[in-house]
Scaffold this active site. Structure first.
Site, mmCIF file in Angstrom:
data_model
loop_
_atom_site.group_PDB
_atom_site.id
_atom_site.type_symbol
_atom_site.label_atom_id
_atom_site.label_comp_id
_atom_site.label_asym_id
_atom_site.label_seq_id
_atom_site.Cartn_x
_atom_site.Cartn_y
_atom_site.Cartn_z
ATOM 1 C CG ASP B 11 -1.883 -1.122 1.216
ATOM 2 O OD1 ASP B 11 -2.798 -1.072 0.391
ATOM 3 O OD2 ASP B 11 -1.733 -2.067 2.011
ATOM 4 C CG ASP B 130 -13.265 -3.664 -2.170
ATOM 5 O OD1 ASP B 130 -12.385 -4.484 -2.496
ATOM 6 O OD2 ASP B 130 -13.034 -2.455 -1.996
#
Lengths: 197, 296
Positions: B11, B130
């Site tokens: 990330d 998601d």
């Protein structure tokens, strides 16, 4: 000069990066004039068989490529650049390949996941050339829905539902179905073996 | 032998790896280039970089970061986070990424999937989904509206902020109950319910030209209590393209589960690797002993 044949849709960038990383001068080539002067040719194919053959023809690269190969210039086909060596492909009925290898490129059947995306093993049938210093069972990275059938010129094969040609060598014409530029050390080794011819 | 893939995720924000990086042997633990090299050396099968920069400057830095990470990396690299247009994808692929991951933009403009596939090839298009379980109503019918999320705003397709003591529904075996489970698709980093049913959406993105699906369970994400095997298996068996499981990895046993029970083609994790409690090499040896085909 090592020419990376650029017909507009191949993955020239990542192959160029790998070749230069190995210390060899290379450049993307999209004109027959430049191609004519190449000492080695790499075709990093990607996409659709028919679209690639058409793009190569439209850019007048196909004729020069045939001449260069016939004259003995070392050629390395990657992925679709391997499939282009066969006579034809199920992906594009009626469109001729280079026809340097006998047979027709086929689509994987009866498998849960197509394309094959990921790492699979090489079963070596010859240990020099492309696969010098490459260990039996080495993993390489694949991304494809179509494959070239196993032929006498197959120097490595891989199994994914079918057993198919992972690497071929026919005189000055070499090719791999996997992506050497994305296959870690093993891929770089195979690429170096070609570059050091 | 076709291998199951282990994919570490970085990330990144403003050119730095963020969240829980505790590598001790790095000169600069937050440098994506260094971390990528470590993972590459350890035997990662691919790398995923998710940009969580919110600013325009951050996006510019991302290009530079991708170039630096890709320079010495000869395994596939996927970059995602904020990819909304063909032009975004062109930049990232030009900078050395092999694939781009799209999430919110895919839901809002599904034709983008097809445009990307036609321009760059399906192999370059990863659609991130998601998904969250839909609570059942009293009558037993599931409803598509989901409860209000108290989670932080998420910018990425996955996240690893630990949620202490959070209990997500244990994925049961193929019970009748399980067969009726449904999931809804969330966008904007898992904050916004879309009303889309996850299995239908997964099948649709496959038809639109996606090359792979990066599937994050928002129930499992951040818990380190294991992947949602039921979700993963349901989606993986419903599509013909590879499914990368994400969210919930806490230990090697979770990877074994998601490959053996969850029918995952690949598994992605961040913090489990960042904390150096489990090396990729060690994880792969564990998996091999349990009969999971891996590249060692």
């Amino acid at each position: 000069m090592i020419a990376l044949l650029d017909y507009g849709a191949g993955n020239v960038g990542s192959v160029l990066k790998a070749v230069r990383y190995l210390g060899f001068p290379a450049q993307p080539v999209s004109s027959p004039e430049l191609l004519a002067g190449a000492e080695k040719i790499i075709l990093p194919g990607q996409g659709h068989f028919g679209a690639m053959m058409k793009a190569l023809a439209e850019r007048r690269l196909l004729v020069t490529l045939r001449k260069k190969i016939a004259a003995g210039t070392p050629y390395l086909g990657i992925c679709l650049g391997l499939q282009a060596l066969y006579e034809s492909s199920e992906e594009a009925p009626g469109i001729a390949g280079l026809g340097l290898l006998r047979g027709k490129v086929r689509r994987f059947q009866t498998l849960p996941k197509v394309p094959q995306v990921g790492w699979n093993q090489l079963q070596l049938r010859a240990h020099g050339g492309l696969f010098k210093d490459v260990a039996e069972g080495s993993f390489v990275y694949y991304c494809h829905s179509y494959y070239g059938p196993v032929i006498p010129e197959s120097v490595a094969v891989t199994e994914y539902g079918e057993t198919y040609a992972a690497g071929v060598e026919k005189g000055n014409v070499w090719a791999v179905q996997f992506h050497p530029e994305k296959s870690g050390e093993v891929g770089l080794r195979a690429l170096r073996n070609f570059l050091e011819i | 032998m076709f291998a199951k893939r282990i994919i570490p995720c970085l990330d990144c924000k403003d050119g730095r790896v963020v969240k829980g990086i505790q590598f001790v042997n790095l000169r600069d633990a937050g440098d994506p280039g260094e971390l990528a090299e470590v993972y590459n050396r350890e035997g990662a099968d691919e790398l995923v970089m998710l940009d969580i920069s919110a600013s325009r400057e951050g996006r510019a830095t991302l290009m530079d970061t991708v170039t630096r990470v890709a320079r010495k990396l000869f395994i596939p690299l996927t970059v995602g986070g904020g990819v909304r247009t063909l032009e975004d994808a062109r930049w990232l692929l030009g900078a050395g990424s092999d694939k781009v991951a799209i999430n919110t933009a895919a839901v809002e403009t599904p034709e983008l999937i097809t445009e990307l596939a036609e321009r760059f090839g399906s192999q370059a298009v990863v659609v991130a989904i998601d998904a969250r379980r839909i609570e059942k109503t009293e009558t037993g019918n599931s409803k598509l509206e989901t409860r209000n999320s108290k989670m932080e705003t998420r910018h990425s397709v996955r996240d690893d902020v630990p949620v202490p003591n959070f209990q997500f529904p244990v994925s049961g075996a193929a019970s009748a109950e399980a067969a009726a489970t449904r999931w809804t698709v969330l966008t904007y980093g898992g904050t916004r319910p879309t009303g889309l049913e996850a299995v239908e959406w997964a099948q649709r993105v496959g038809k639109l030209g996606a090359g792979e699906i990066l599937l994050t369970s928002m129930d499992a994400d951040g818990t380190q209590a294991g992947f949602d095997c039921e979700l993963t298996a349901t989606i993986s068996r419903a599509v013909h393209i590879p499914v990368i499981a994400s969210g919930g990895a806490g230990g090697p046993e979770h990877f074994a589960e998601v490959f053996l029970r969850g029918a995952a083609d690949a598994a992605l994790a961040a913090s489990i690797f960042h904390f150096e409690t489990h090396t990729i090499r060690g994880l792969k040896e564990y998996l091999r002993e349990r009969g999971v085909p891996v590249r060692i």
